[in-house]
Structures are given as structure tokens and as C-alpha cells.
Enzyme design. Structure first.
Site, PDB file in Angstrom:
ATOM      1  N   ALA A  94       0.837 -23.780  -5.982  1.00  0.00           N
ATOM      2  CA  ALA A  94       0.924 -25.332  -6.118  1.00  0.00           C
ATOM      3  C   ALA A  94       1.627 -25.961  -4.866  1.00  0.00           C
ATOM      4  CB  ALA A  94       2.011 -25.690  -7.450  1.00  0.00           C
ATOM      5  N   ASN A 122       0.851  -4.475  -6.339  1.00  0.00           N
ATOM      6  CA  ASN A 122       0.138  -5.531  -6.506  1.00  0.00           C
ATOM      7  C   ASN A 122       0.352  -6.749  -5.606  1.00  0.00           C
ATOM      8  OD1 ASN A 122      -1.548  -4.916  -8.496  1.00  0.00           O
ATOM      9  ND2 ASN A 122      -0.664  -6.122 -10.241  1.00  0.00           N
ATOM     10  N   GLU A 123       1.521  -7.215  -5.620  1.00  0.00           N
ATOM     11  CA  GLU A 123       1.840  -8.284  -4.719  1.00  0.00           C
ATOM     12  C   GLU A 123       3.499  -8.520  -4.598  1.00  0.00           C
ATOM     13  OE1 GLU A 123       2.607  -9.611  -8.584  1.00  0.00           O
ATOM     14  OE2 GLU A 123       0.551  -9.363  -7.825  1.00  0.00           O
ATOM     15  N   TYR A 151      -4.999 -14.025  -7.795  1.00  0.00           N
ATOM     16  CA  TYR A 151      -6.439 -14.901  -8.255  1.00  0.00           C
ATOM     17  C   TYR A 151      -6.141 -15.992  -9.305  1.00  0.00           C
ATOM     18  CZ  TYR A 151     -11.411 -15.090  -9.752  1.00  0.00           C
ATOM     19  OH  TYR A 151     -12.607 -15.456  -9.890  1.00  0.00           O
ATOM     20  N   SER A 152      -5.105 -15.854 -10.078  1.00  0.00           N
ATOM     21  CA  SER A 152      -4.514 -16.872 -10.898  1.00  0.00           C
ATOM     22  C   SER A 152      -4.024 -18.137 -10.044  1.00  0.00           C
ATOM     23  CB  SER A 152      -3.519 -16.497 -12.136  1.00  0.00           C
ATOM     24  OG  SER A 152      -3.873 -15.477 -12.673  1.00  0.00           O
ATOM     25  N   TYR A 165      -2.128 -11.730 -10.058  1.00  0.00           N
ATOM     26  CA  TYR A 165      -1.186 -13.106  -9.983  1.00  0.00           C
ATOM     27  C   TYR A 165      -1.952 -13.901  -8.847  1.00  0.00           C
ATOM     28  CZ  TYR A 165       2.764 -16.091  -9.825  1.00  0.00           C
ATOM     29  OH  TYR A 165       3.945 -17.292  -9.889  1.00  0.00           O
ATOM     30  N   ASP A 180      -1.972  -2.550 -17.866  1.00  0.00           N
ATOM     31  CA  ASP A 180      -1.887  -2.314 -16.326  1.00  0.00           C
ATOM     32  C   ASP A 180      -0.210  -2.249 -16.059  1.00  0.00           C
ATOM     33  OD1 ASP A 180      -4.617  -2.370 -15.588  1.00  0.00           O
ATOM     34  OD2 ASP A 180      -4.768  -4.429 -15.313  1.00  0.00           O
ATOM     35  N   GLY A 181       0.499  -2.920 -16.789  1.00  0.00           N
ATOM     36  CA  GLY A 181       1.730  -2.937 -16.373  1.00  0.00           C
ATOM     37  C   GLY A 181       2.493  -1.613 -16.638  1.00  0.00           C
ATOM     38  N   THR A 235      -6.791  -9.420  -8.036  1.00  0.00           N
ATOM     39  CA  THR A 235      -7.369  -9.954  -9.144  1.00  0.00           C
ATOM     40  C   THR A 235      -6.226 -10.523 -10.085  1.00  0.00           C
ATOM     41  OG1 THR A 235      -7.770  -7.877 -10.204  1.00  0.00           O
ATOM     42  CG2 THR A 235      -9.556  -8.867  -8.952  1.00  0.00           C
TER      43      THR A 235
END
Length: 255
Positions: free
Chosen positions: A180, A115-116, A160-161, A158, A45-46, A156
């Protein structure tokens, strides 16, 4: 897509991807990127993200074959039948996020993220962020390890993690997710319209330094970051029938 006459192969530097490149070019040949009807990316993916960023000016669809470890954006690798697979492939178009990050010294850095766009604390203390949507402050203070804005295609990863939601590929929404979160402790993030302009102001930026990242472009010691979807840029991905992004995003929710 129509039967491709000109295939350009691109491969990550890993051994398995380079071996696959040799196999495929021996069978199918390869043309320069600027003459390609389709680009076949070999890696994980990277490397797919790297390929999409590097070829977005060509307006050529990209078909990935997994030679890496994750491969959410990739198809299965196979030497035989590539022409038929490309002819039958289904296309998905996605828009990236545009980041504009202002550092504490006043410099502006812009970048695109498929992605983000993420903000992360860069010191021992939690970050303090003020969150505004379309010019209106929605959260005076978010104390957290970081926060991110995710596209459906990246939901799905970072996002989603960090316990963010999985977004359907055609939903026209973005996910705003905290990592967090300490205050508000139970804040679960937000779903925003795709057209939203998200702004993060870093409070106490010298005492509590924060870095921003748009895929692989990082900016240290940011004072403010703005994020929005960029409809002027379109990435075209190809998937085998029945294994496109929409199906994968739905399937991921039932694993």
C-alpha cells in the site's frame, strides 16, 4: 535421493496431521531426527517452515506431505508408496534471508527467513522508510503500510499478495515490494541481485512505529533493519518429480 533407510517423521499438532503421523509410523517406523536420512514433515507450509528452521543444523533433506490448507512447499499426502516416492524425489536447495533488526532502544535482533523479511506499520499512521541498497540510498522516503524483501521460494506468499513478482527458483534475485505505497504512489518495487544488502531506516520511528518480521520472529519498534541472503545456510527440500518448486512457480503465473 538414494533409498532412505531411516525416516524421521514430524507433524503439526492439528488432528489430521497427528492421525497421519500414526498411520505412517505404523507402516514405516520412525527414527530420531539425529539418525535420519530424510525428514518427512506432515502439515502445511507454516509447519514446513518451522521444520526447516528447526532442523537446518542436521543437513538432512525434508520431504513435506500436505496435511494443512495451502501446501505450496508440500507434496500430496498418501500412505502407500512412500519409500518409492522418497527414492524418486527431486531435491531443491534454497538459501534463507538473514535479518538484523535494530530496535529504538538499541537492541539488535537477528533471524533467518525462508520466505521473506517484512516491515509493517505498528500504529495508525503510515510508515516512513528510507531504502538503501549496498550502502547507497535509493529512496529517500517510502511512505507505505510496509515493505518486504522476498526470496524466490517465498515469492508466491506474502510478496505475491502484495502484488510483488513471482521469481523463478534459479533466478538469483530478490524482490523488494511495498505494501500500500502512498508515496511514491505508483512505485512497483524492485528486483535486486541475490547478493544485495537491503537496509530500511525508519523515519519518525516514535511517531510512526514499525515492526519487523523474519518468518515467525518479530521485533517491535525497529529503528533500522538490514536484510541479505545468507549463502552459508542451505535448506534441502524434496519434491515428487514434475512437482518441484521451479514447476510450481511457473504454473502459478498461469493460474
Amino acid at each position: 535421493m538414494a533409498n532412505p533407510h531411516n525416516i524421521a517423521f514430524a507433524a503439526s499438532p492439528t488432528g489430521i496431521a497427528q492421525d497421519s503421523l500414526k498411520e505412517l509410523t505404523t507402516v514405516y517406523g520412525s527414527v530420531p531426527l539425529d539418525r535420519a536420512d530424510v525428514i518427512v514433515a506432515l502439515g502445511g507450509d507454516g509447519f514446513m517452515l518451522q521444520t526447516l528452521h528447526g532442523t537446518m543444523h542436521l543437513d538432512v533433506p525434508v520431504y513435506g506431505m500436505n496435511c494443512g490448507t495451502i501446501g505450496f512447499l508440500m507434496n500430496e499426502y498418501a500412505l502407500n508408496g512412500l519409500i518409492e516416492r522418497l527414492a524418486d524425489a527431486e531435491e531443491t536447495a534454497i538459501n534463507p534471508l538473514a535479518m538484523s533488526a535494530k530496535a529504538t532502544d538499541g537492541t539488535i535482533t537477528e533471524g533467518l527467513a525462508i520466505n521473506e523479511v517484512s516491515l509493517l506499520r505498528a500504529g495508525p499512521q503510515a510508515a516512513r522508510l528510507r531504502v538503501s541498497i549496498d550502502g547507497k540510498v535509493r529512496m529517500d522516503e517510502l511512505v507505505c503500510d510496509g515493505a518486504l524483501v522476498s526470496t524466490p521460494a517465498g515469492s508466491t506468499a506474502y510478496n505475491y499478495s502484495a502484488h510483488g513478482p513471482i521469481l523463478p527458483i534459479g533466478s538469483d534475485v530478490l524482490a523488494l515490494t511495498a505494501m500500500a505505497a502512498f508515496r511514491p504512489r505508483r512505485w512497483r518495487g524492485a528486483l535486486l541481485p541475490k547478493s544485495a544488502l537491503v537496509r530500511f531506516d525508519v523515519l519518525e520511528s516514535e511517531k510512526r512505529p514499525v515492526m519487523a518480521d523474519a518468518d515467525t520472529r518479530s521485533v517491535r519498534r525497529v529503528a533500522a533493519v538490514e536484510v541479505r541472503s545468507d549463502p552459508s545456510v542451505e535448506h534441502r527440500l524434496l519434491f515428487d518429480p514434475g512437482h518441484g518448486l521451479e514447476e510450481r512457480l511457473i504454473r502459478e503465473q498461469f493460474v
